[in-house]
Design an enzyme around this catalytic site. Sequence first.
Site, mmCIF file in Angstrom:
data_model
loop_
_atom_site.group_PDB
_atom_site.id
_atom_site.type_symbol
_atom_site.label_atom_id
_atom_site.label_comp_id
_atom_site.label_asym_id
_atom_site.label_seq_id
_atom_site.Cartn_x
_atom_site.Cartn_y
_atom_site.Cartn_z
ATOM 1 N N CYS A 180 -0.866 3.021 5.236
ATOM 2 C CA CYS A 180 0.017 3.625 4.231
ATOM 3 C C CYS A 180 0.836 4.742 4.861
ATOM 4 O O CYS A 180 0.339 5.480 5.708
ATOM 5 C CB CYS A 180 -0.799 4.223 3.083
ATOM 6 S SG CYS A 180 -1.296 3.047 1.849
ATOM 7 N N HIS A 181 2.077 4.849 4.413
ATOM 8 C CA HIS A 181 2.909 5.961 4.871
ATOM 9 C C HIS A 181 2.425 7.253 4.212
ATOM 10 O O HIS A 181 2.084 7.247 3.033
ATOM 11 C CB HIS A 181 4.374 5.721 4.466
ATOM 12 C CG HIS A 181 5.009 4.613 5.207
ATOM 13 N ND1 HIS A 181 4.901 3.293 4.814
ATOM 14 C CD2 HIS A 181 5.763 4.605 6.332
ATOM 15 C CE1 HIS A 181 5.564 2.524 5.658
ATOM 16 N NE2 HIS A 181 6.091 3.300 6.594
ATOM 17 N N MET A 220 0.108 2.430 -4.049
ATOM 18 C CA MET A 220 -1.211 2.777 -3.516
ATOM 19 C C MET A 220 -1.643 4.168 -3.980
ATOM 20 O O MET A 220 -2.818 4.396 -4.267
ATOM 21 C CB MET A 220 -1.230 2.680 -1.995
ATOM 22 C CG MET A 220 -1.004 1.276 -1.459
ATOM 23 S SD MET A 220 -2.004 -0.016 -2.250
ATOM 24 C CE MET A 220 -3.646 0.556 -1.874
ATOM 25 N N GLU A 221 -0.700 5.091 -4.088
ATOM 26 C CA GLU A 221 -1.026 6.437 -4.549
ATOM 27 C C GLU A 221 -1.536 6.394 -5.995
ATOM 28 O O GLU A 221 -2.528 7.056 -6.336
ATOM 29 C CB GLU A 221 0.194 7.355 -4.423
ATOM 30 C CG GLU A 221 0.498 7.758 -2.995
ATOM 31 C CD GLU A 221 1.071 6.662 -2.101
ATOM 32 O OE1 GLU A 221 1.114 6.865 -0.878
ATOM 33 O OE2 GLU A 221 1.486 5.594 -2.621
ATOM 34 N N ASP A 264 -19.594 10.037 -10.907
ATOM 35 C CA ASP A 264 -20.369 11.077 -10.234
ATOM 36 C C ASP A 264 -20.865 12.141 -11.214
ATOM 37 O O ASP A 264 -22.017 12.557 -11.158
ATOM 38 C CB ASP A 264 -19.531 11.733 -9.136
ATOM 39 C CG ASP A 264 -20.283 12.863 -8.450
ATOM 40 O OD1 ASP A 264 -21.397 12.617 -7.944
ATOM 41 O OD2 ASP A 264 -19.768 13.998 -8.446
#
Length: 156
Positions: free
Chosen positions: A76-77, A112-113, A127
Amino acid sequence: MLSHIDTNGNPTMVDVTAKQVSHRTATARSIVSLPDEVLVHLTNGDLQTKKGSVFQTAIIAGIMAAKKTGDLIPLCHPLGLDNCNISINVNEVNEVVIDCTASITAKTGVEMEALVGASIAALTVYDMCKAMSHDIVIKETKLLAKTGGKRDFRRA
């Protein structure tokens, strides 16, 4: 053809040199299924635990993760996001719905972000609630929409 493979079959970063700069957005969603013993702690649209506000913490974690996507996914950039927004709601079937929208004006998109932001927010919910139950399921993470670049996309 796979965009992250060169002509010799080796992994490569996509060359965006010739691409046009445009405003790009992406929205991704993760859905978390919580058991009743966790949902009983839902008050005023959030879960409160000994660790604090679950949804507020998940929002911060998701935004932080979206900003680090280029460090997490090898090809990824690295991007300086213009904006990242995460919303968390409980739907009518008591699932936690996490939407992450990322935007940038750049030569490459932010799918992707958005996916990383939604995913890490979901993992943060897990969590923070696992002390109450391990019967928590992150059901899905998917791209809902993207704009900019070669073509827009919207999931039906």
